[in-house]
Design an enzyme around this catalytic site. Sequence first.
Site, mmCIF file in Angstrom:
data_model
loop_
_atom_site.group_PDB
_atom_site.id
_atom_site.type_symbol
_atom_site.label_atom_id
_atom_site.label_comp_id
_atom_site.label_asym_id
_atom_site.label_seq_id
_atom_site.Cartn_x
_atom_site.Cartn_y
_atom_site.Cartn_z
ATOM 1 N N THR A 75 -0.314 1.957 -1.943
ATOM 2 C CA THR A 75 -1.469 2.607 -2.569
ATOM 3 C C THR A 75 -1.544 2.127 -4.013
ATOM 4 O O THR A 75 -0.525 1.979 -4.681
ATOM 5 C CB THR A 75 -1.353 4.145 -2.537
ATOM 6 O OG1 THR A 75 -0.049 4.537 -2.967
ATOM 7 C CG2 THR A 75 -1.586 4.677 -1.123
ATOM 8 N N HIS A 249 -6.814 1.471 6.935
ATOM 9 C CA HIS A 249 -6.831 1.583 5.473
ATOM 10 C C HIS A 249 -7.125 3.033 5.054
ATOM 11 O O HIS A 249 -7.782 3.299 4.058
ATOM 12 C CB HIS A 249 -7.878 0.625 4.894
ATOM 13 C CG HIS A 249 -7.540 0.037 3.550
ATOM 14 N ND1 HIS A 249 -7.199 -1.297 3.385
ATOM 15 C CD2 HIS A 249 -7.482 0.575 2.303
ATOM 16 C CE1 HIS A 249 -6.986 -1.537 2.093
ATOM 17 N NE2 HIS A 249 -7.142 -0.410 1.416
HETATM 18 C C1 FMN Z 1 -5.658 5.497 -3.304
HETATM 19 C C2 FMN Z 1 -5.354 4.500 -2.231
HETATM 20 C C3 FMN Z 1 -5.117 3.189 -2.570
HETATM 21 C C4 FMN Z 1 -4.812 2.246 -1.582
HETATM 22 N N1 FMN Z 1 -4.539 0.969 -1.954
HETATM 23 C C5 FMN Z 1 -4.187 0.069 -1.017
HETATM 24 C C6 FMN Z 1 -3.827 -1.244 -1.381
HETATM 25 O O1 FMN Z 1 -3.818 -1.618 -2.559
HETATM 26 N N2 FMN Z 1 -3.507 -2.120 -0.406
HETATM 27 C C7 FMN Z 1 -3.495 -1.748 0.923
HETATM 28 O O2 FMN Z 1 -3.195 -2.575 1.787
HETATM 29 N N3 FMN Z 1 -3.820 -0.493 1.296
HETATM 30 C C8 FMN Z 1 -4.144 0.414 0.363
HETATM 31 N N4 FMN Z 1 -4.450 1.691 0.742
HETATM 32 C C9 FMN Z 1 -4.347 2.083 2.176
HETATM 33 C C10 FMN Z 1 -2.939 2.608 2.504
HETATM 34 O O3 FMN Z 1 -1.988 1.587 2.487
HETATM 35 C C11 FMN Z 1 -2.879 3.240 3.893
HETATM 36 O O4 FMN Z 1 -3.385 2.328 4.840
HETATM 37 C C12 FMN Z 1 -3.638 4.564 4.024
HETATM 38 O O5 FMN Z 1 -3.652 5.288 2.805
HETATM 39 C C13 FMN Z 1 -2.975 5.407 5.114
HETATM 40 O O6 FMN Z 1 -3.659 6.560 5.333
HETATM 41 P P1 FMN Z 1 -3.243 8.023 4.746
HETATM 42 O O7 FMN Z 1 -3.679 8.019 3.329
HETATM 43 O O8 FMN Z 1 -4.021 8.915 5.627
HETATM 44 O O9 FMN Z 1 -1.745 8.196 4.909
HETATM 45 C C14 FMN Z 1 -4.770 2.645 -0.230
HETATM 46 C C15 FMN Z 1 -5.003 3.976 0.111
HETATM 47 C C16 FMN Z 1 -5.298 4.903 -0.861
HETATM 48 C C17 FMN Z 1 -5.524 6.341 -0.465
HETATM 49 C C1 7N5 Z 2 -8.632 -3.815 -5.159
HETATM 50 C C2 7N5 Z 2 -7.727 -2.626 -5.148
HETATM 51 C C3 7N5 Z 2 -7.401 -2.199 -3.759
HETATM 52 C C4 7N5 Z 2 -7.253 -0.735 -3.644
HETATM 53 C C5 7N5 Z 2 -7.449 -0.290 -2.244
HETATM 54 O O1 7N5 Z 2 -7.068 -0.946 -1.307
HETATM 55 C C6 7N5 Z 2 -8.099 0.984 -1.985
HETATM 56 O O2 7N5 Z 2 -8.492 1.643 -2.948
HETATM 57 O O3 7N5 Z 2 -8.225 1.337 -0.815
#
Ligand code: FMN
Ligand code: 7N5
Length: 356
Positions: A75, A249
């Site tokens: 995240t 995601h």
């Molecule tokens: C605030 C936030 C930022 C995230 N940033 C990324 C990221 O930079 N790269 C990525 O692959 N997934 C990112 N994700 C997705 C998470 O890795 C993950 O797939 C997802 O949060 C899982 O679901 P959950 O929040 O219900 O546990 C992000 C999710 C959130 C909530």
């Molecule tokens: C470019 C930053 C990626 C963050 C991300 O993956 C998200 O906020 O879901």
Amino acid sequence: MTLRELHERARKTLDPVVYDYVAGGAGEERVLAANERAFDDYALLPRVLRGSAVRDTAVDLPGAPRTAPVFVAPTAFHRLVHPDGELATARAAAAEGAVLVTGTAATTAVREVVAAAREAAPDPAVWFQLYPHPRGEVTAALVRRAEDAGCTALVLTVDSPVFGRHARDLRNGFTDLPPGYAAENMRDLPGAPPGGLLDIPMSPEAGWAHLAELVRGTALPVLVKGVLHPDDARQAVEHGAAGIIVSNHGGRQSDAVPAAVDCLPALVDAVAGRVPVLLDGGVRRGSDVAVALALGARAVGLGRPVVWGLAAEGEAGVRRVLATLRDEYDHTLALCGGRRNADLTADMVVAKGGAR
Ligand SMILES: Cc1cc2nc3c(=O)[nH]c(=O)nc-3n(C[C@H](O)[C@H](O)[C@H](O)COP(=O)(O)O)c2cc1C
Ligand SMILES: CCCCC(=O)C(=O)O
């Protein structure tokens, strides 16, 4: 304190715009809601008179032998929610024996993140997440940083050919990092400006060759994150993936895909045991971990709950989230007559309301 209470504390602590960035999803947030709700639709049929007072829940993951079955999904921007940012998350994950996935969008450089994890445990597993970058030399430089820092695996996120449309962020005008924050791993890279959200490019034209090139260019195992179609899981394995992360995601990319856990069985079938299949999205309780493992996941990731723990209580809050899930999962395993994860089998997962 339960995960729900930590979430509530985080909501009260955080700037509402930052809260919305973390909590929100794409479009009408249908997938965001579906990820959690899907777990409500599954029930577990316990097996009886075969349990054990001693249970072993450790799993082997690429670059992470004997680790917790619950990992910290990548995240972005932890310093937005707590001044200790990724350093706190890293110490907490290492102390709880869980893999931390840090990545391109971290507000702390990967070298410092791994160093913090090493303060908390002798042999922590930190993985590095990246997006397929249009310029090969940028990917190569990021990979070198992760390798030099001591990361033990890479994660290529493939569900973001373009950035998801987050309605809350658009409404709030939250379209880039506030002044004073940067994606620290993007600093001083060849041909890449530092280091805001907008400097992390997505590549609509990335192809399987990107994965093959990444695999060729590193000795680290490469997992592919954001796969939902079984044929893509097969392709990923054929192109050298060391693991598949079933993920939408957290409902932040397409708002038209199925809940992550509903996709899991077909991907487990497609991969046929060649590499581990992991899952994230909507995991909030120990019984959710049990359902996912019974359906064939090797481990599950937590996104938002970790951020809520960090926002509410820093390092201690992240530890509490991971420890709570671990204890709840261990308890569920005991109630299901299991002594190890493999004792949870797909026949024990039924649709709520009866056997399928
Ligand atoms: C605030 C936030 C930022 C995230 N940033 C990324 C990221 O930079 N790269 C990525 O692959 N997934 C990112 N994700 C997705 C998470 O890795 C993950 O797939 C997802 O949060 C899982 O679901 P959950 O929040 O219900 O546990 C992000 C999710 C959130 C909530
Ligand atoms: C470019 C930053 C990626 C963050 C991300 O993956 C998200 O906020 O879901």
